[in-house]
Design a protein around this motif. Structure first.
Motif, PDB file in Angstrom:
ATOM      1  N   TRP A   3       0.876  -1.176   0.331  1.00 49.62           N
ATOM      2  CA  TRP A   3       0.017  -0.021   0.230  1.00 49.62           C
ATOM      3  C   TRP A   3       1.117   1.103  -0.061  1.00 49.62           C
ATOM      4  O   TRP A   3       1.949   0.986   0.350  1.00 49.62           O
ATOM      5  CB  TRP A   3      -0.630  -0.265   0.837  1.00 49.62           C
ATOM      6  CG  TRP A   3      -2.321   1.135   0.637  1.00 49.62           C
ATOM      7  CD1 TRP A   3      -3.500   0.979   0.650  1.00 49.62           C
ATOM      8  CD2 TRP A   3      -2.267   2.123   1.874  1.00 49.62           C
ATOM      9  NE1 TRP A   3      -4.635   1.473   0.604  1.00 49.62           N
ATOM     10  CE2 TRP A   3      -3.468   2.898   1.367  1.00 49.62           C
ATOM     11  CE3 TRP A   3      -0.654   2.731   2.334  1.00 49.62           C
ATOM     12  CZ2 TRP A   3      -3.444   3.957   1.558  1.00 49.62           C
ATOM     13  CZ3 TRP A   3      -1.430   4.170   3.152  1.00 49.62           C
ATOM     14  CH2 TRP A   3      -3.060   4.881   2.713  1.00 49.62           C
ATOM     15  N   SER A   4       0.577   2.554  -0.453  1.00 45.03           N
ATOM     16  CA  SER A   4       1.027   3.539  -0.734  1.00 45.03           C
ATOM     17  C   SER A   4       0.192   5.172  -1.008  1.00 45.03           C
ATOM     18  O   SER A   4      -1.316   4.836  -0.928  1.00 45.03           O
ATOM     19  CB  SER A   4       1.802   3.867  -2.538  1.00 45.03           C
ATOM     20  OG  SER A   4       1.572   3.281  -3.468  1.00 45.03           O
ATOM     21  N   VAL A   5       0.579   5.760  -1.220  1.00 43.54           N
ATOM     22  CA  VAL A   5       0.053   7.051  -1.920  1.00 43.54           C
ATOM     23  C   VAL A   5      -0.936   7.129  -2.302  1.00 43.54           C
ATOM     24  O   VAL A   5      -1.906   7.419  -2.466  1.00 43.54           O
ATOM     25  CB  VAL A   5       0.949   8.341  -1.316  1.00 43.54           C
ATOM     26  CG1 VAL A   5      -0.145   9.868  -1.686  1.00 43.54           C
ATOM     27  CG2 VAL A   5       1.826   8.603  -0.044  1.00 43.54           C
ATOM     28  N   SER A   6      -0.409   6.883  -3.100  1.00 38.21           N
ATOM     29  CA  SER A   6      -1.312   6.017  -4.224  1.00 38.21           C
ATOM     30  C   SER A   6      -2.906   5.077  -4.583  1.00 38.21           C
ATOM     31  O   SER A   6      -3.514   5.464  -5.207  1.00 38.21           O
ATOM     32  CB  SER A   6      -0.821   5.492  -5.739  1.00 38.21           C
ATOM     33  OG  SER A   6      -0.609   4.048  -5.686  1.00 38.21           O
ATOM     34  N   LEU A 233      -1.781   7.445   7.556  1.00 37.33           N
ATOM     35  CA  LEU A 233      -2.448   7.068   6.039  1.00 37.33           C
ATOM     36  C   LEU A 233      -3.687   6.246   6.411  1.00 37.33           C
ATOM     37  O   LEU A 233      -4.946   6.102   5.625  1.00 37.33           O
ATOM     38  CB  LEU A 233      -1.872   7.776   5.287  1.00 37.33           C
ATOM     39  CG  LEU A 233      -1.147   9.243   5.309  1.00 37.33           C
ATOM     40  CD1 LEU A 233       0.222   9.259   3.817  1.00 37.33           C
ATOM     41  CD2 LEU A 233      -1.643  10.435   4.957  1.00 37.33           C
ATOM     42  N   TYR A 234      -2.666   5.308   5.987  1.00 36.58           N
ATOM     43  CA  TYR A 234      -3.876   3.646   5.945  1.00 36.58           C
ATOM     44  C   TYR A 234      -4.946   3.523   7.085  1.00 36.58           C
ATOM     45  O   TYR A 234      -5.919   3.268   6.668  1.00 36.58           O
ATOM     46  CB  TYR A 234      -2.171   2.436   6.013  1.00 36.58           C
ATOM     47  CG  TYR A 234      -3.763   1.584   6.028  1.00 36.58           C
ATOM     48  CD1 TYR A 234      -3.984   1.250   4.619  1.00 36.58           C
ATOM     49  CD2 TYR A 234      -4.242   0.321   7.014  1.00 36.58           C
ATOM     50  CE1 TYR A 234      -4.821  -0.634   5.028  1.00 36.58           C
ATOM     51  CE2 TYR A 234      -4.463  -1.128   6.654  1.00 36.58           C
ATOM     52  CZ  TYR A 234      -5.025  -1.045   5.090  1.00 36.58           C
ATOM     53  OH  TYR A 234      -4.933  -1.956   5.472  1.00 36.58           O
ATOM     54  N   ALA A 235      -4.102   3.611   8.077  1.00 42.30           N
ATOM     55  CA  ALA A 235      -5.445   4.174   9.831  1.00 42.30           C
ATOM     56  C   ALA A 235      -6.564   5.203   9.474  1.00 42.30           C
ATOM     57  O   ALA A 235      -7.600   4.740   9.850  1.00 42.30           O
ATOM     58  CB  ALA A 235      -4.769   4.232  10.726  1.00 42.30           C
ATOM     59  N   ALA A 236      -6.456   6.173   8.789  1.00 44.59           N
ATOM     60  CA  ALA A 236      -7.122   7.588   8.269  1.00 44.59           C
ATOM     61  C   ALA A 236      -8.637   7.651   7.225  1.00 44.59           C
ATOM     62  O   ALA A 236      -9.258   8.146   6.976  1.00 44.59           O
ATOM     63  CB  ALA A 236      -5.894   8.599   8.095  1.00 44.59           C
ATOM     64  N   GLY A 257       8.830  -0.073   5.249  1.00 48.98           N
ATOM     65  CA  GLY A 257       7.828  -0.696   4.565  1.00 48.98           C
ATOM     66  C   GLY A 257       6.670  -0.412   4.750  1.00 48.98           C
ATOM     67  O   GLY A 257       5.852   0.294   4.969  1.00 48.98           O
ATOM     68  N   ALA A 258       5.341  -0.830   3.442  1.00 48.77           N
ATOM     69  CA  ALA A 258       4.050  -0.572   3.744  1.00 48.77           C
ATOM     70  C   ALA A 258       3.306  -0.779   4.624  1.00 48.77           C
ATOM     71  O   ALA A 258       4.433  -1.662   5.577  1.00 48.77           O
ATOM     72  CB  ALA A 258       3.180  -1.520   2.283  1.00 48.77           C
TER      73      ALA A 258
END
Length: 291
Positions: A3-6, A233-236, A257-258
């Motif tokens: 998982w990334s910003v994209s 960002l993932y959690a949000a 890492g991711a």
């Protein structure tokens, strides 16, 4: 790649509060959220630095003053706050010499935990979706002492105090999740950590350790602040989260890492200690949750 910003879902129409967004992880978090369409509120003690970040972001960013080391400032922010979808409790201090907040709390537990505890209690009715609280891998060295949370009896240890504050963040995030679920609320509480990221958080111990940490930050060992912001960002933003879960980097023993589910000290699952911390936190701040 992971998982990334994209992979951040479209945030158009959503508003997110990020404490400590004037630099480091908070600034990167705010930039990424705004880039995905969110309106971001940079809640910061240093509004001059926050203004510079807001200028870089553009019209999607607003700045609000918030000093987590002063409960009067926390109350003032909450009074002016009109609402948001997500609250990200990001701000923090690390391994500093013994100092105290305006209310006399040890600075690390006072800023990192008690300030965010009070803030969340006051604004939770105006948060529609989720709360994300930042902890750290260093929570592993934390040993919450309910009888001396503010280091008035023990010999002060800056790293142990930091570890305590990060354990408190993890316990708070988990206990908030449990209480929201028990109340039948649709709101969720997540916890995240950045792994080892090179940010301005390091280098304030006022000891020889600052030289070492600043040197390490210039090597390939730590990841960037942008990389460290990914678990937050993932959690949000992810639709696939589970309330009460701790998210962090998934490579190199959780240091980079991711993002994904993170291991943690099972002391954070001690229900009696979590409830005791909640009770002590309400007593010290004079602020209670309406859940």
């Amino acid at each position: 790649m992971g998982w990334s910003v994209s992979d951040i879902p479209d945030q158009t129409g959503r508003t997110v509060v990020v404490t400590g967004a004037n630099s480091g992880l908070g600034a990167e978090t705010a930039k990424a959220l705004a880039g995905a369409g969110a309106q971001v509120i940079l809640a910061c003690r240093n509004t001059e630095k926050a203004d510079r970040v807001a200028t870089e972001i553009g019209a999607a960013a607003t700045v609000a003053h918030l000093d987590l080391a002063h409960l009067d400032s926390v109350r003032a922010f909450a009074d002016e706050f009109t609402g948001a979808d997500v609250l990200i409790n990001n701000a923090g201090v690390m391994a500093i010499p013994l100092r105290r907040t305006a209310q006399g709390f040890e600075m690390q537990i006072g800023t990192n935990h008690l300030g965010h505890f009070a803030l969340t209690a006051l604004v939770l009715p105006k948060i529609t979706e989720r709360v994300v609280t930042l902890s750290s891998m260093m929570h592993q060295i934390g040993r919450i002492d309910l009888g001396d949370l503010n280091w008035e009896k023990r010999r002060y240890s800056r790293w142990r105090a930091y570890g305590d504050s990060k354990m408190a963040n993890l316990m708070f995030g988990k206990e908030l999740a449990a209480r929201l679920s028990a109340a039948g609320s649709s709101k969720v509480s997540l916890i995240a950590h950045p792994g080892y990221a090179a940010t301005g958080l390091q280098g304030h111990s006022e000891s020889f350790e600052d030289v070492f940490m600043n040197l390490v930050n210039k090597t390939p060992i730590p990841q960037s602040a942008a990389g460290g912001a990914l678990p937050t960002l993932y959690a949000a933003t992810s639709p696939d989260i589970t309330t009460g879960t701790f998210y962090g980097p998934t490579e190199f023993f959780g240091s980079r890492g991711a993002p994904g589910r993170s291991g943690y000290s099972k002391r954070a699952d001690d229900l009696a200690l979590r409830e005791g911390l909640w009770t002590v936190s309400e007593k010290l701040t004079g602020i209670t949750f309406d859940i």
